[in-house]
Write an enzyme that holds these catalytic residues in place. Structure first.
Site, short mmCIF file in Angstrom:
data_model
loop_
_atom_site.label_atom_id
_atom_site.label_comp_id
_atom_site.label_asym_id
_atom_site.label_seq_id
_atom_site.Cartn_x
_atom_site.Cartn_y
_atom_site.Cartn_z
N ASP A 256 1.33 -1.08 0.07
CA ASP A 256 0.12 0.26 0.47
C ASP A 256 1.10 1.22 0.29
O ASP A 256 1.43 1.37 0.56
CB ASP A 256 -0.79 -0.35 0.91
CG ASP A 256 -2.23 1.17 1.36
OD1 ASP A 256 -1.79 1.76 0.39
OD2 ASP A 256 -3.06 0.65 1.43
N ASP A 257 0.26 1.59 -0.72
CA ASP A 257 1.30 2.72 -1.34
C ASP A 257 1.39 4.32 -0.48
O ASP A 257 2.17 5.27 0.06
CB ASP A 257 1.45 4.02 -1.64
CG ASP A 257 -0.10 4.57 -3.05
OD1 ASP A 257 -1.27 3.52 -2.37
OD2 ASP A 257 0.06 5.79 -2.58
N ASP B 72 -3.12 -2.89 -2.80
CA ASP B 72 -3.67 -2.03 -3.09
C ASP B 72 -4.13 -2.12 -4.17
O ASP B 72 -3.19 -2.52 -4.85
CB ASP B 72 -3.27 -0.85 -2.23
CG ASP B 72 -4.51 0.10 -2.34
OD1 ASP B 72 -5.74 0.47 -2.39
OD2 ASP B 72 -3.31 1.55 -2.37
N ASP C 55 15.80 -66.82 -11.12
CA ASP C 55 16.69 -65.99 -11.28
C ASP C 55 16.39 -67.16 -12.95
O ASP C 55 16.44 -68.20 -12.29
CB ASP C 55 17.90 -66.67 -10.73
CG ASP C 55 19.47 -65.65 -11.77
OD1 ASP C 55 19.58 -64.85 -11.55
OD2 ASP C 55 20.05 -66.52 -12.68
N ASN D 42 19.94 -62.83 -24.68
CA ASN D 42 20.26 -61.43 -24.59
C ASN D 42 21.63 -61.20 -26.27
O ASN D 42 21.34 -60.67 -26.92
CB ASN D 42 20.75 -60.17 -23.79
CG ASN D 42 19.38 -59.79 -22.68
OD1 ASN D 42 18.12 -59.92 -23.61
ND2 ASN D 42 19.49 -59.24 -21.85
N ASP E 156 13.93 -58.73 -23.57
CA ASP E 156 12.09 -58.32 -22.71
C ASP E 156 11.68 -59.16 -22.47
O ASP E 156 10.36 -58.90 -21.72
CB ASP E 156 12.58 -56.55 -23.34
CG ASP E 156 13.76 -56.27 -23.27
OD1 ASP E 156 14.10 -56.50 -22.05
OD2 ASP E 156 13.33 -54.73 -23.45
N GLU F 21 17.73 -60.14 -14.71
CA GLU F 21 17.01 -61.49 -15.26
C GLU F 21 16.35 -62.42 -13.41
O GLU F 21 15.85 -62.59 -13.35
CB GLU F 21 17.89 -62.11 -15.52
CG GLU F 21 18.82 -62.74 -14.77
CD GLU F 21 20.12 -61.85 -15.88
OE1 GLU F 21 21.23 -62.50 -15.32
OE2 GLU F 21 19.60 -61.17 -14.79
#
Length: 468
Positions: A9-10, A53, A327, A335, A344, A370
């Site tokens: 507020d000024d 304000d 496992d 792979n 995958d 795995e």
């Protein structure tokens, strides 16, 4: 409810008067009399709310509000505009510039404090979700921002028994493309919110039949409406009801006579805030899911297993459980010779077999690479565990990947009986036992099942969770 409040507020006496009133309520207050400093102070100090304000010589409150909303570090801070301007167009302009509330002078401090309490409750909730959203960002997800959220076809429920007022509000909302339903009493509102979902509920404080405060309280207490914003419609002389309803959890209040522009702005602000909160909650849920779910197999990961095992071992009501370590044999060769895409598929196939052959209550985990771990509750007999593990082993051996490739698995298992659960570091010791049994299965030629009770010596020494 303590919080940081920035007063802008000024006119210094006005700022000091407001500061003194807030200090009485134990708020932490900072004042700014040059509006040009507001954005910088807000950026550094990070207040919980800004009281702003409107009529100031260097930058108007509207300009300051726009600047705050454009800054990434200040866009989330609630803003309450306070001014002597009373025209509906001025209130609408303030709301349009990003203010959360627009109050007129002279300041009604009880109403202001009630609005502050409600705004701060919501601010703290949103801050919590924003902090949780950091997890989503860390995992590479793009967390929603308020500007990303579109209202779409939102649904609004009007709780009012005055037909003329309801018709006016309904027409205004329909004209903005919102879906609208009407409940003329508490029973109708409860019935409609039980069978349908709404993005905003408008509650008239002038209900002729029923108690509007009880209605607000019930909306906040019920699971179906706990997160739904509540917008009050109040007559000017219903100040005390407004304050009470805000303290009960209402989000906003519109004072009659009805201004269509202000109504739509308040409605849209509340709906957009709800959509943002819902989107942020979904983002955080996705982040948490990514933190504990393996993306390839959609099984839980090792992080989740560790915490789950610790909880099981600490729960004295647990009567025992089986722990299997599985496992896949010679998986590296699969792979290397067929590619990781085929590998995958093999992992996904094993995950599907485990899901199909175990109960929903059993925990299935991709432990890493795995390796899989299974935790079967209520299993206290090693002989029964061997039967289950052998069935899993045979089913995996019958699986064919990519038309020609077969996979086998070695399985080590242990039983978490009362004696095992009373050991120090019980979770690590159980994993060590299953790992030792798995090692024995590998040593015996693979594609077989070994229980910890069958391992010669059956001694496990653990250092940092690793068998030695």
């Amino acid at each position: 409810m303590t919080a940081r409040v920035l007063v802008v507020d000024d006119i210094a006496p006005n700022a000091r008067l407001l500061e003194a009133r807030l200090l009485q309520e134990y708020y932490d207050v900072k004042t700014v009399t040059d509006s040009r400093e507001t954005v910088e102070v807000a950026h550094v100090w990070q207040p919980d709310v800004i009281l702003l304000d409107v009529l100031m010589p260097t930058m108007s409150g509207y300009e300051v509000c726009n600047a705050l909303r454009e800054g990434a570090a200040t866009a989330h801070i609630p803003i309450v505009m306070i001014t002597g301007l009373e025209k509906p167009a001025e209130r609408a302009k303030g709301l349009r510039s990003g203010a959360d509330e627009f109050l007129t002078k002279p300041v009604d401090y009880d109403l202001l404090l009630a609005r502050l309490r409600g705004i701060l409750r919501l601010k703290r909730l949103m801050d919590e979700w924003r902090v949780r959203g950091a997890a989503a960002t860390a995992l590479g997800l793009r967390v929603a921002q308020p500007s990303d959220v579109q209202n779409g076809q939102a649904r609004v429920l009007i709780a009012d028994d005055l037909a003329a007022r309801t018709a006016t509000i309904e027409a205004c909302l329909h004209g903005a493309g919102l879906g609208v339903s009407v409940a003329s009493d508490e029973a109708a509102l409860l019935a409609q919110t039980t069978t349908g979902q709404f993005d905003l509920i408008l509650i008239s404080l002038s209900l002729l039949d029923g108690d509007p405060l009880r209605l607000v309280a019930r909306c906040r207490a019920r699971a179906e409406t706990r997160e739904t914003p509540l917008l009050l419609i109040a007559e000017p002389d219903e100040r005390d009801l407004m304050i009470a309803a805000l303290d009960l959890g209402a989000n906003d209040c519109l004072v009659l006579p009805l201004d269509p522009d202000e109504l739509l702005l308040r409605v849209n602000n509340q709906i957009q805030r709800k959509f943002y909160e819902d989107t942020l909650r979904d983002d955080v849920g996705s982040a948490l899911r990514l933190a504990v779910i393996d993306p390839l197999t959609q099984l839980y990961n090792r992080r989740y297993l560790n915490s789950h095992l610790e909880r099981l071992c600490e729960d004295t009501a647990v009567g025992g459980f089986g722990l299997f370590m599985i496992d896949l044999d010679h998986f590296k060769a699969i792979n290397d010779h067929n590619g990781h895409a085929v590998g995958d598929k093999a992992l996904q196939g094993v995950a599907d077999i485990l899901r199909q052959n175990l109960r929903p209550s059993d925990l299935i985990v991709r432990y890493g690479g795995e390796e899989f771990v299974v935790v079967i509750g209520g299993l206290s007999d090693e002989a029964a565990a061997l039967v289950i593990a052998e069935k899993i082993r045979l089913t995996i051996a019958e699986m064919v990947v990519d038309r020609t490739i077969r996979v086998t698995a070695s399985i080590g298992l242990t039983i978490a009986d009362a004696a095992a659960l009373h050991l120090s570091d019980a979770a690590d010791n159980l994993l060590g036992r299953a790992d030792l049994a798995l090692y024995e299965a590998k040593r015996a030629g693979r594609n077989c099942v070994v229980a910890f009770g069958q391992v010669p010596g059956r001694v496990v020494s653990l250092q940092n969770g690793v068998r030695s």
